[in-house]
Design a protein around this motif. Structure first.
Motif, PDB file in Angstrom:
ATOM      1  N   ASN A  92      10.920  -4.601  40.813  1.00 62.62           N
ATOM      2  CA  ASN A  92      11.796  -4.901  41.953  1.00 62.62           C
ATOM      3  C   ASN A  92      13.251  -4.672  41.583  1.00 62.62           C
ATOM      4  N   PHE A  93      13.628  -5.209  40.446  1.00 65.14           N
ATOM      5  CA  PHE A  93      15.008  -5.115  39.968  1.00 65.14           C
ATOM      6  C   PHE A  93      15.459  -3.662  39.881  1.00 65.14           C
ATOM      7  N   LEU A  94      14.623  -2.831  39.286  1.00 59.58           N
ATOM      8  CA  LEU A  94      14.976  -1.431  39.072  1.00 59.58           C
ATOM      9  C   LEU A  94      15.020  -0.628  40.368  1.00 59.58           C
ATOM     10  N   HIS A  95      14.392  -1.141  41.414  1.00 57.33           N
ATOM     11  CA  HIS A  95      14.413  -0.471  42.713  1.00 57.33           C
ATOM     12  C   HIS A  95      15.405  -1.108  43.687  1.00 57.33           C
ATOM     13  N   GLY A  96      16.210  -2.034  43.190  1.00 52.70           N
ATOM     14  CA  GLY A  96      17.227  -2.653  44.033  1.00 52.70           C
ATOM     15  C   GLY A  96      16.680  -3.673  45.013  1.00 52.70           C
ATOM     16  N   ILE A  97      15.496  -4.224  44.724  1.00 45.94           N
ATOM     17  CA  ILE A  97      14.888  -5.252  45.577  1.00 45.94           C
ATOM     18  C   ILE A  97      15.242  -6.624  44.994  1.00 45.94           C
ATOM     19  N   PRO A  98      15.913  -7.489  45.762  1.00 42.67           N
ATOM     20  CA  PRO A  98      16.429  -8.744  45.192  1.00 42.67           C
ATOM     21  C   PRO A  98      15.381  -9.849  45.049  1.00 42.67           C
ATOM     22  N   MET A  99      14.213  -9.503  44.557  1.00 36.80           N
ATOM     23  CA  MET A  99      13.131 -10.464  44.356  1.00 36.80           C
ATOM     24  C   MET A  99      12.758 -10.461  42.877  1.00 36.80           C
ATOM     25  N   PHE A 100      13.529 -11.205  42.089  1.00 38.28           N
ATOM     26  CA  PHE A 100      13.297 -11.298  40.659  1.00 38.28           C
ATOM     27  C   PHE A 100      13.858 -12.619  40.164  1.00 38.28           C
ATOM     28  N   ALA A 101      13.488 -13.012  38.958  1.00 38.06           N
ATOM     29  CA  ALA A 101      13.923 -14.314  38.462  1.00 38.06           C
ATOM     30  C   ALA A 101      13.965 -14.339  36.943  1.00 38.06           C
ATOM     31  N   CYS A 102      14.823 -15.192  36.423  1.00 35.97           N
ATOM     32  CA  CYS A 102      14.799 -15.578  35.018  1.00 35.97           C
ATOM     33  C   CYS A 102      14.029 -16.898  34.960  1.00 35.97           C
ATOM     34  N   ALA A 103      12.936 -16.928  34.210  1.00 38.99           N
ATOM     35  CA  ALA A 103      12.043 -18.088  34.220  1.00 38.99           C
ATOM     36  C   ALA A 103      11.871 -18.653  32.816  1.00 38.99           C
ATOM     37  N   TYR A 118      15.106 -19.050  38.201  1.00 40.13           N
ATOM     38  CA  TYR A 118      16.411 -18.783  38.815  1.00 40.13           C
ATOM     39  C   TYR A 118      16.493 -17.349  39.318  1.00 40.13           C
ATOM     40  N   ASN A 119      16.762 -17.200  40.610  1.00 39.77           N
ATOM     41  CA  ASN A 119      16.993 -15.886  41.209  1.00 39.77           C
ATOM     42  C   ASN A 119      18.480 -15.769  41.526  1.00 39.77           C
ATOM     43  N   PRO A 120      19.232 -15.017  40.695  1.00 39.09           N
ATOM     44  CA  PRO A 120      20.682 -14.924  40.913  1.00 39.09           C
ATOM     45  C   PRO A 120      21.043 -14.124  42.159  1.00 39.09           C
ATOM     46  N   ALA A 121      20.182 -13.193  42.580  1.00 41.27           N
ATOM     47  CA  ALA A 121      20.481 -12.384  43.765  1.00 41.27           C
ATOM     48  C   ALA A 121      20.452 -13.227  45.035  1.00 41.27           C
TER      49      ALA A 121
END
Length: 263
Positions: A92-103, A118-121
Motif C-alpha cells: 500500500n505504502f509503495l503505491h501511495g495508498i494511505p493504509m499502513f501502520a507501524c505496529a 499507528y497510522n501516520p497518514a
C-alpha cells in the motif's frame, strides 16, 4: 493513563511514523528492492525498524527484540520481548495508498501485555494494555461491533497472490464466505484489520499464513475491546500459528463454522 512502558512504545511508533510520513510524501522516489513475490521491502521500512529498535533499546536495553525486517536480539531479561512490524502494509505504502501502520507489541512471559498500532497518514493511534482497555488517540474507548448475524457483517481478510496451496485454500474459503456476509474488504495491513475490528469498523476477520508481528499488536487490541480470536481449529488464537478468525463472540463463531468446513 498510559503506563511508562506504553509511553515508550508510543514514542517509538510515532517517531518511526514521522519518518514514514515523510517518505510516503515522496513515495515515487523510494529505492525499492524485491524480497519475494508480492512481498516488497523499501528503504522506508528498514529506516522505520531502525528507529523503533533504537528507541526501544534505549529505554529497555535488556529486552529482546523481534522485527519483521529481520532484526532479532536476545536480551538478558528473558521475560520481555518486543515484536515489531515497522511498516505493515508495505505494498500500500509503495503505491501511495494511505493504509499502513507501524505496529509494536510487548510480550511478557509469552503473553502480549501492551500494543501500539499507528497510522501516520490517517493520524490514528491505537493503543492497548492488558486490563486497561483499547483506545483510539487516547480519547475513544474501543469496543467491537455488536452485530449478531453474519448476513449483516462486513468481514475483512487478506488474499495473497503467491499461488501457494494456502492461498488457493483461502480463495475456496472466500467463495463460501462471500454469500454469507454483507461485504468483504481487503486492506493489505493485518494490524490495521485487527485495530479496525476492535474499533467496530469491521465485524469479522479471517486469514492464515500470518507472521507473529502481523498478529501480536492486534491480538491484545481486539481482546481489550471485547473481541475473541481463535485459529481454524477453534482453539485459542496464538501469534505463532499464523491463523486468525476473529470478531465478537457471535460473529466469530459463525465465521469459524464456515471456514472450518472448507478444506
Amino acid at each position: 493513563m498510559r503506563s511508562a512502558l506504553l509511553n515508550v512504545m508510543v514514542q517509538a511508533a510515532t517517531k518511526a511514523g514521522r519518518s514514514l510520513a515523510k517518505d510516503f510524501g515522496e513515495v515515487e522516489n523510494l529505492q525499492v528492492s524485491v524480497k519475494g513475490p508480492a512481498d516488497f521491502v523499501s528503504n522506508a521500512d528498514k529506516r522505520a525498524e531502525e528507529i523503533v529498535f533504537n528507541e526501544l533499546q534505549k529505554a529497555r536495553p535488556t529486552y529482546s527484540f523481534l522485527g519483521e525486517e529481520g532484526t532479532e536480539v536476545k536480551g538478558s531479561d528473558g521475560q520481555h520481548r518486543w515484536i515489531v512490524d515497522p511498516l505493515d502494509g508495505t505494498t500500500n505504502f509503495l503505491h501511495g495508498i494511505p493504509m499502513f501502520a507501524c505496529a509494536i507489541a510487548l510480550e511478557r512471559n509469552n503473553e502480549i501485555v501492551a500494543s501500539v498500532i499507528y497510522n501516520p497518514a490517517m493520524e490514528e493511534l491505537f493503543t492497548a494494555e492488558k486490563g486497561g482497555g483499547a483506545w483510539l488517540n487516547d480519547r475513544k474507548r474501543l469496543r467491537v461491533a455488536n452485530r449478531k448475524h453474519l448476513a449483516d457483517a462486513v468481514v475483512v481478510t487478506g488474499i495473497n497472490s503467491r499461488g501457494r496451496a494456502l492461498d488457493l485454500l483461502q480463495l475456496k474459503q472466500l467463495a463460501h464466505v462471500v454469500p454469507a456476509v454483507s461485504g468483504i474488504r481487503r486492506t493489505g495491513s493485518a494490524s490495521t484489520d485487527l485495530a479496525w475490528l476492535a474499533a467496530g469498523r469491521f465485524d469479522g476477520y479471517w486469514e492464515a499464513g500470518l507472521a507473529p508481528w502481523d498478529v501480536a499488536p492486534g491480538l491484545l487490541m481486539l481482546r481489550e475491546a471485547g473481541g475473541t480470536m481463535t485459529d481454524y481449529a477453534g482453539t485459542t488464537g496464538s501469534v505463532w500459528n499464523g491463523q486468525v478468525i476473529a470478531g465478537n463472540e457471535t460473529i466469530q463463531s459463525q465465521l469459524l463454522k464456515i471456514v472450518k468446513a472448507v478444506n
